[in-house]
Enzyme design. Structure first.
Site, PDB file in Angstrom:
ATOM      1  N   ASP A 163      12.607   2.311  10.652  1.00 58.81           N
ATOM      2  CA  ASP A 163      11.724   1.658   8.833  1.00 58.81           C
ATOM      3  C   ASP A 163      11.438  -0.033   8.438  1.00 58.81           C
ATOM      4  O   ASP A 163      12.680  -0.488   9.675  1.00 58.81           O
ATOM      5  CB  ASP A 163      11.296   2.175   7.927  1.00 58.81           C
ATOM      6  CG  ASP A 163      12.506   2.499   6.752  1.00 58.81           C
ATOM      7  OD1 ASP A 163      13.883   2.065   7.755  1.00 58.81           O
ATOM      8  OD2 ASP A 163      13.325   3.374   6.442  1.00 58.81           O
ATOM      9  N   ASN A 181      14.613  10.156  -3.625  1.00 53.47           N
ATOM     10  CA  ASN A 181      13.203  11.073  -3.571  1.00 53.47           C
ATOM     11  C   ASN A 181      13.602  12.037  -3.079  1.00 53.47           C
ATOM     12  O   ASN A 181      12.803  12.583  -2.441  1.00 53.47           O
ATOM     13  CB  ASN A 181      12.513  10.808  -4.571  1.00 53.47           C
ATOM     14  CG  ASN A 181      12.265   9.459  -3.051  1.00 53.47           C
ATOM     15  OD1 ASN A 181      12.413   9.079  -2.266  1.00 53.47           O
ATOM     16  ND2 ASN A 181      10.889   9.073  -3.092  1.00 53.47           N
ATOM     17  N   GLU A 241       8.052   9.524   2.406  1.00 58.82           N
ATOM     18  CA  GLU A 241       7.774   9.566   1.081  1.00 58.82           C
ATOM     19  C   GLU A 241       7.728  10.831   0.976  1.00 58.82           C
ATOM     20  O   GLU A 241       6.777  11.871   1.364  1.00 58.82           O
ATOM     21  CB  GLU A 241       7.060   8.324   0.051  1.00 58.82           C
ATOM     22  CG  GLU A 241       7.459   7.120   0.695  1.00 58.82           C
ATOM     23  CD  GLU A 241       8.350   6.620  -0.618  1.00 58.82           C
ATOM     24  OE1 GLU A 241       9.411   7.608  -0.873  1.00 58.82           O
ATOM     25  OE2 GLU A 241       8.653   5.633  -1.406  1.00 58.82           O
ATOM     26  N   HIS A 273      13.366  10.712   0.400  1.00 53.33           N
ATOM     27  CA  HIS A 273      12.740  10.221   2.013  1.00 53.33           C
ATOM     28  C   HIS A 273      13.899  10.068   2.697  1.00 53.33           C
ATOM     29  O   HIS A 273      15.007   9.961   2.901  1.00 53.33           O
ATOM     30  CB  HIS A 273      11.664   9.239   1.450  1.00 53.33           C
ATOM     31  CG  HIS A 273      12.863   7.969   1.444  1.00 53.33           C
ATOM     32  ND1 HIS A 273      12.390   6.899   0.237  1.00 53.33           N
ATOM     33  CD2 HIS A 273      13.842   7.203   2.238  1.00 53.33           C
ATOM     34  CE1 HIS A 273      13.545   5.968   0.227  1.00 53.33           C
ATOM     35  NE2 HIS A 273      13.690   5.674   1.197  1.00 53.33           N
TER      36      HIS A 273
HETATM   37  C1  GLP Z   1      15.577   2.586   2.399  1.00 54.34           C
HETATM   38  C2  GLP Z   1      15.446   3.221   3.141  1.00 54.34           C
HETATM   39  C3  GLP Z   1      15.920   4.042   3.801  1.00 54.34           C
HETATM   40  C4  GLP Z   1      17.293   4.658   3.561  1.00 54.34           C
HETATM   41  C5  GLP Z   1      17.824   4.488   2.264  1.00 54.34           C
HETATM   42  C6  GLP Z   1      18.437   4.647   1.549  1.00 54.34           C
HETATM   43  O1  GLP Z   1      14.578   3.450   1.217  1.00 54.34           O
HETATM   44  N1  GLP Z   1      14.106   3.156   3.852  1.00 54.34           N
HETATM   45  O2  GLP Z   1      15.635   4.345   5.561  1.00 54.34           O
HETATM   46  O3  GLP Z   1      17.775   5.858   4.402  1.00 54.34           O
HETATM   47  O4  GLP Z   1      16.565   3.196   1.891  1.00 54.34           O
HETATM   48  O5  GLP Z   1      19.089   3.370   2.011  1.00 54.34           O
HETATM   49  P1  GLP Z   1      21.312   3.478   0.755  1.00 54.34           P
HETATM   50  O6  GLP Z   1      21.295   4.084   2.519  1.00 54.34           O
HETATM   51  O7  GLP Z   1      21.204   1.876   0.250  1.00 54.34           O
HETATM   52  O8  GLP Z   1      21.009   4.388  -0.391  1.00 54.34           O
END
Ligand code: GLP
Length: 272
Positions: free
Chosen positions: A90, A159, A166, A161
């Site tokens: 993403d 949340n 989402e 995702h």
């Molecule tokens: C973002 C990304 C996700 C990732 C998530 C968790 O929203 N779009 O791909 O998995 O954050 O991030 P973190 O590892 O910093 O908690």
């Protein structure tokens, strides 16, 4: 992990139950470094088995330890990632690949460059493509041309995702543009210490692209993840929690920080 048979949601769960029994399990890790190390072992084992493996990469704080561990193995010549193909999951919509917030930039800095992956083996989503619809189609075509994903490594949003899919996302979607939730944008604003305006939209591989991967490695660590992990552990596929789309995957490994293990939710492990 198997699915509760008594879920009232009817048809969807019935069709899930008809599928072959999945084999996922949660491996609880005592520290971030243990999680990173076990994840790196997992990736290294794939690359040893299949040096030209096709891998989708996540962004975020969670995989940083994994990337550092893999880069250290490459530096010590204990691992080569030079033949593998890498995609990302993403990015934000509208940001160039060198923007400080761009996930493409993050992955190049934290993994692709230190791991010595040649440019021709890297395909990252172009959030600033002139036609994002064409970019989404091209991206799917590139994954297919590479032979499909051998491994999708995922983080988890607070949340629930995965990628930028989402809550409420269409589980049959491929790569597409998404409106980011307020919760996601607020989390990212905090992570960047308010230095940047967080874009309202993202572009992400879809859930159908993710679950088509032959193997999935889900990494769960960090504040605020317990609710989403609990929803997953409850074992009921629920579009409000995108991560539950993984429940029926046949080759899913979940590595989670043991601090997130709440006794309130037992894992659903029905007898086979
Ligand atoms: C973002 C990304 C996700 C990732 C998530 C968790 O929203 N779009 O791909 O998995 O954050 O991030 P973190 O590892 O910093 O908690």
């Amino acid at each position: 992990m198997r699915i509760k048979a008594h879920d009232p949601r009817g048809q969807h769960v019935k069709s899930v139950l008809k599928m072959p029994a999945p084999t996922s399990t949660i491996l609880w890790c005592r520290s971030r470094s243990e999680l990173a190390h076990v994840a790196a072992d997992h990736v290294a084992a794939l690359l040893a088995r299949k040096p030209k493996a096709v891998v989708a990469l996540p962004t975020g704080q969670t995989p940083l330890g994994l990337y550092a561990d893999l880069a250290a193995r490459v530096a010590a010549q204990r691992l080569s990632a030079a033949q593998a193909r890498f995609f990302n999951l993403d990015d934000y919509l509208g940001l160039s690949a060198d923007h400080p917030l761009s996930y493409a930039r993050f992955l190049r800095e934290h993994f692709l460059r230190p791991a010595g992956v040649p440019e021709e083996h890297i395909r990252l989503l172009r959030g600033d493509a002139v036609s994002i619809e064409a970019e989404c189609r091209d991206y799917e075509a590139a994954i297919e041309a590479a032979g499909g994903l051998d491994l999708a490594i995922l983080g988890l949003g607070t949340n629930g995702h995965i990628g930028f899919n989402e809550p409420g996302s269409d589980w049959s979607a491929q790569t597409h543009v998404v409106a980011l939730s307020e919760e996601t944008r607020a989390t990212h604003l905090t992570q960047t210490q308010g230095k940047f305006v967080i874009p309202q939209y993202g572009v992400t591989v879809g859930i159908s692209t993710i679950v088509a991967a032959r193997e999935i490695l889900l990494l769960v660590a960090g504040r605020g993840k317990a609710r989403a992990l609990d929803a997953f552990r409850a074992g009921i596929p629920d579009p409000k929690w995108p991560v539950t789309a993984l429940l029926t995957h046949r080759n899913l490994t979940v590595l989670a920080d043991a601090q997130l293990k709440s006794a309130a939710v037992p894992d659903v492990m029905l007898p086979r």
